[in-house]
Enzyme design. Structure first.
Site, PDB file in Angstrom:
ATOM      1  N   ARG A  87       6.558 -26.718  49.648  1.00 22.94           N
ATOM      2  CA  ARG A  87       7.598 -27.544  49.012  1.00 22.94           C
ATOM      3  C   ARG A  87       8.946 -26.826  49.024  1.00 22.94           C
ATOM      4  O   ARG A  87       9.991 -27.420  49.299  1.00 22.94           O
ATOM      5  CB  ARG A  87       7.169 -27.856  47.572  1.00 22.94           C
ATOM      6  CG  ARG A  87       8.105 -28.784  46.814  1.00 22.94           C
ATOM      7  CD  ARG A  87       7.370 -29.499  45.685  1.00 22.94           C
ATOM      8  NE  ARG A  87       6.638 -28.582  44.837  1.00 22.94           N
ATOM      9  CZ  ARG A  87       7.159 -28.023  43.742  1.00 22.94           C
ATOM     10  NH1 ARG A  87       8.401 -28.272  43.395  1.00 22.94           N
ATOM     11  NH2 ARG A  87       6.438 -27.213  42.995  1.00 22.94           N
ATOM     12  N   ARG A 121      13.104 -18.265  37.994  1.00 21.92           N
ATOM     13  CA  ARG A 121      12.125 -19.086  37.292  1.00 21.92           C
ATOM     14  C   ARG A 121      10.674 -18.760  37.634  1.00 21.92           C
ATOM     15  O   ARG A 121       9.765 -19.107  36.871  1.00 21.92           O
ATOM     16  CB  ARG A 121      12.394 -20.578  37.538  1.00 21.92           C
ATOM     17  CG  ARG A 121      12.168 -21.049  38.956  1.00 21.92           C
ATOM     18  CD  ARG A 121      12.434 -22.551  39.089  1.00 21.92           C
ATOM     19  NE  ARG A 121      12.129 -23.036  40.417  1.00 21.92           N
ATOM     20  CZ  ARG A 121      12.994 -23.111  41.420  1.00 21.92           C
ATOM     21  NH1 ARG A 121      14.238 -22.715  41.219  1.00 21.92           N
ATOM     22  NH2 ARG A 121      12.633 -23.568  42.601  1.00 21.92           N
ATOM     23  N   ASP A 307      20.327   6.789  50.945  1.00 22.28           N
ATOM     24  CA  ASP A 307      19.893   5.980  52.088  1.00 22.28           C
ATOM     25  C   ASP A 307      20.947   5.914  53.179  1.00 22.28           C
ATOM     26  O   ASP A 307      20.620   5.876  54.360  1.00 22.28           O
ATOM     27  CB  ASP A 307      19.539   4.561  51.619  1.00 22.28           C
ATOM     28  CG  ASP A 307      18.938   3.730  52.736  1.00 22.28           C
ATOM     29  OD1 ASP A 307      18.030   4.234  53.429  1.00 22.28           O
ATOM     30  OD2 ASP A 307      19.373   2.585  52.926  1.00 22.28           O
ATOM     31  N   ASP A 308      22.228   5.910  52.809  1.00 21.08           N
ATOM     32  CA  ASP A 308      23.295   5.822  53.818  1.00 21.08           C
ATOM     33  C   ASP A 308      23.355   7.092  54.656  1.00 21.08           C
ATOM     34  O   ASP A 308      23.560   7.034  55.869  1.00 21.08           O
ATOM     35  CB  ASP A 308      24.647   5.585  53.141  1.00 21.08           C
ATOM     36  CG  ASP A 308      24.634   4.339  52.288  1.00 21.08           C
ATOM     37  OD1 ASP A 308      24.420   3.253  52.837  1.00 21.08           O
ATOM     38  OD2 ASP A 308      24.803   4.464  51.064  1.00 21.08           O
ATOM     39  N   ALA A 344      33.122   9.144  61.882  1.00 19.68           N
ATOM     40  CA  ALA A 344      32.799  10.464  61.325  1.00 19.68           C
ATOM     41  C   ALA A 344      32.661  10.407  59.808  1.00 19.68           C
ATOM     42  O   ALA A 344      32.969  11.369  59.110  1.00 19.68           O
ATOM     43  CB  ALA A 344      33.873  11.475  61.720  1.00 19.68           C
ATOM     44  N   ALA A 347      27.654   8.431  56.970  1.00 18.22           N
ATOM     45  CA  ALA A 347      26.512   7.932  57.751  1.00 18.22           C
ATOM     46  C   ALA A 347      26.478   8.586  59.126  1.00 18.22           C
ATOM     47  O   ALA A 347      25.424   9.036  59.601  1.00 18.22           O
ATOM     48  CB  ALA A 347      26.566   6.420  57.864  1.00 18.22           C
ATOM     49  N   ASN A 508      17.476  -1.110  61.519  1.00 20.41           N
ATOM     50  CA  ASN A 508      17.567  -1.481  60.117  1.00 20.41           C
ATOM     51  C   ASN A 508      16.959  -0.395  59.239  1.00 20.41           C
ATOM     52  O   ASN A 508      15.826   0.041  59.459  1.00 20.41           O
ATOM     53  CB  ASN A 508      16.807  -2.804  59.908  1.00 20.41           C
ATOM     54  CG  ASN A 508      17.163  -3.482  58.608  1.00 20.41           C
ATOM     55  OD1 ASN A 508      17.305  -2.826  57.583  1.00 20.41           O
ATOM     56  ND2 ASN A 508      17.291  -4.793  58.639  1.00 20.41           N
TER      57      ASN A 508
END
Length: 601
Positions: A87, A121, A307-308, A344, A347, A508
């Site tokens: 749905r 919800r 993480d970067d 530079a 990352a 990714n």
């Protein structure tokens, strides 16, 4: 006197009965499952429907509705979770039909709104849909759509998620952490909103990226959604538009800097690790100025990673190793690759440091190997090629600055353009982490055609999509069909004609950070070490089959993310045990964890 006491007891008996009834009602609980174990939630009636952790909506059975006082509060038809998902997907398809001719951004943002309302919800259904359709919905809850969400977050805000610590809360954070209802938190993603993707300073609106990352921890790593916490550190913003926007939800003052900024971060870290000593904190989208400094400040004292800096480096390293395999060579040929980096920032330098360590290890892990590894890299920023002649050079960049004499022999000089560097170096890999859309122009890509590699690789890794250095169509049409292409945001594969496909690999971070977090959690490692991160990257690089990499596929499909996360987590655990960092998880001691790892991995 006896009659008075008797009458008093009789008058109190209805109250006692009422108390007993309330007590009995409270003891009746909704039974859910966590890792196949029952979990009791002491809620009733409308409170369950308003709690997304407990709510199943129309999927509550009639027995559950009767037991939990839900009868009459839901439509009478009981639906299975599969029917609910069908749905929901039908609603999305109808939306697509209505606005198929409108702007792509409008459609993506509309899909995010629908998913977000579902999250509000019915959290159970939300994660079921995300897990079952991760390839379709990851670009909505994560990059590239999350960038658009963060840009508009003040207007989209409906229900608070996570915690907000601001500069105004100094001295109060230790008590504030106890306002969060969960007694146990396994994973925190924290940002200060200063460099969201490639979009710059978005202030408090950057919390959208922390929410999106934790959605992927749940979907990819199977973490308990009740034990994850998105956090925003609001130290102001230097974005003039937000400073003057009456709808902006954050502090409307300029960013703290220097020791004041560090004091806020120190107080936050002390507070969360005091309440949750075993929590893992992932730093996300801090500006380059602070990303590396905070990483070095905390990494040996707390279970944390950036993480970067580290995640991007690991994913890029896995891709670079995969590009070597795509040439039909073993990964140990990686030290022979010439790499030109455009960008530079934190990352980009994180990628170079990871690649340098890998090359040094392949060459014997000696000091001379570590020093000579830098000779494979050429770094270009907004001012051009970086050499030792550059004034006020960033100390993190200095090891990769080229010698002026060596550069002169190639006909180059300090500040040489990207096109000139690519033309003279003839690199195997052109790596973009510049956040400058279209930087890999036709002129640059034409220069790359002179590469000595049989399969030159183009990594256009900047996010979101509009900041990608080039598109796959541009790369394959100019450089040629044998090129390897990877990007930070998703693109479609390119039809090269005659049944040939130019594969667009998405570099990714979600291939690594859920596995790094899960492996650290399950190993009980005291810190997140360089060795653990390198093990994660190498496991990802070896995940693809030989047949796949020879086709130019160097990253797996997002649809396989749970299996990838399992493999990466296993590699992290193995390395944590090897480095004697593992302390075990729950009742499992480190020694027993090692035995289990050898059996199942």
């Amino acid at each position: 006197m006896w009659n008075f006491s008797h009458r008093l007891r009789r008058s109190l008996s209805p109250i006692k009965c009422l108390h007993q009834r309330i007590k009995a009602l409270n003891s009746r609980s909704l039974t859910t499952t966590e890792c196949n174990r029952p979990t009791l939630v002491n809620k009733r009636s409308i409170d369950i429907l308003h709690d997304p952790w407990c709510n199943k909506g129309t999927a509550f059975s009639m027995t559950e509705r009767n037991r939990l006082d839900l009868r009459g509060l839901l439509p009478p038809n009981v639906m299975s979770s599969e029917q609910q998902i069908d749905r929901f997907k039908g609603d999305l398809k109808r939306l697509a039909a209505f606005i198929s001719d409108g702007p792509a951004d409008t459609y993506a943002l509309a899909k995010w709104r629908i998913l977000n309302r579902l999250h509000d919800r019915n959290e159970t259904m939300y994660y079921k849909i995300l897990i079952a359709n991760i390839e379709e919905y990851a670009p909505i809850v994560y990059t590239p759509t999350v960038g658009l969400v963060c840009q508009n977050y003040s207007g989209l805000f409906r229900r608070p998620r996570g915690m907000y610590f601001s500069a105004a809360d100094r001295g109060e954070m230790m008590s504030m952490v106890y306002n969060w209802p969960a007694d146990r938190v396994d994973m925190i993603v924290v940002t200060d909103g200063s460099r969201i993707l490639g979009l710059g300073d978005l202030g408090i609106q950057g919390i959208g990226i922390a929410i999106g990352k934790l959605d992927l921890y749940v979907a990819a790593a199977g973490m308990n959604p009740q034990r994850v916490l998105p956090v925003m550190i609001d130290v102001g913003t230097n974005n003039e538009k937000l400073l003057n926007d009456p709808m902006y939800l954050g502090l409307q003052e300029y960013r703290l800097d220097g020791q004041e900024y560090i004091a806020v971060m120190d107080e936050f870290m002390e507070a969360v690790f005091t309440r949750w000593p075993r929590v893992i904190v992932q730093f996300e989208d801090f500006q380059s100025k602070w990303a590396s400094k905070l990483l070095q400040r905390y990494r040996n004292a707390y279970r944390m990673f950036n993480d970067d800096v580290q995640g991007t480096a690991g994913v890029a390293l896995a891709g670079l190793l995969g590009a070597v395999r795509a040439q039909g060579k073993p990964m140990f040929d990686f030290p022979k690759q010439n790499i030109v980096l455009a960008g530079a920032g934190s990352a980009g330098i994180g990628v170079l440091n990871a690649a340098r360590k890998t090359i040094a290890r392949m060459l014997g892990n000696s000091l001379s190997a570590f020093e000579s590894a830098c000779s494979q890299f050429w770094v270009v920023d907004a001012k051009g090629l970086i050499t030792v002649e550059r004034k006020d050079i960033d100390p993190d960049v200095l090891p990769f600055a080229r010698n002026a004499k060596e550069v002169g022999h190639r006909g180059l000089k300090e500040g040489a353009s990207l096109t000139e560097v690519v033309r003279e170096v003839n690199p195997d890999v052109l790596l973009g982490l510049s956040a400058v859309g279209g930087l890999f122009s036709e002129e640059v890509l034409e220069a790359l055609k002179g590469s000595t590699s049989t399969r030159p690789a183009i990594f256009a890794m900047s996010n979101p999509t509009k900041h990608a250095e080039c598109t796959p169509d541009e790369a394959f049409s100019i450089v040629g069909d044998n090129a390897i292409f990877a990007s930070g945001s998703p693109f479609n594969d390119v039809d090269l004609g005659i049944g040939r496909i130019g594969y667009c690999n998405q570099a990714n971070n979600m291939y690594l950070f859920p596995g790094i977090g899960l492996g650290t959690l399950l190993s009980g490692s005291r810190i997140v070490s360089d060795g653990m991160l390198q093990a994660a990257a190498e496991r990802l690089a070896s995940y693809m089959t030989e047949e796949e990499v020879l086709k130019g596929i160097i990253y797996p499909s997002i649809s396989r993310i749970r299996d990838i996360t399992k493999e990466v987590a296993a590699a992290v655990i193995e390395e944590a045990i090897e480095e004697d960092l593992a302390e075990g998880y729950r009742e499992t001691e480190a020694r027993e964890l090692g035995k289990l790892n050898r059996v199942y991995c």
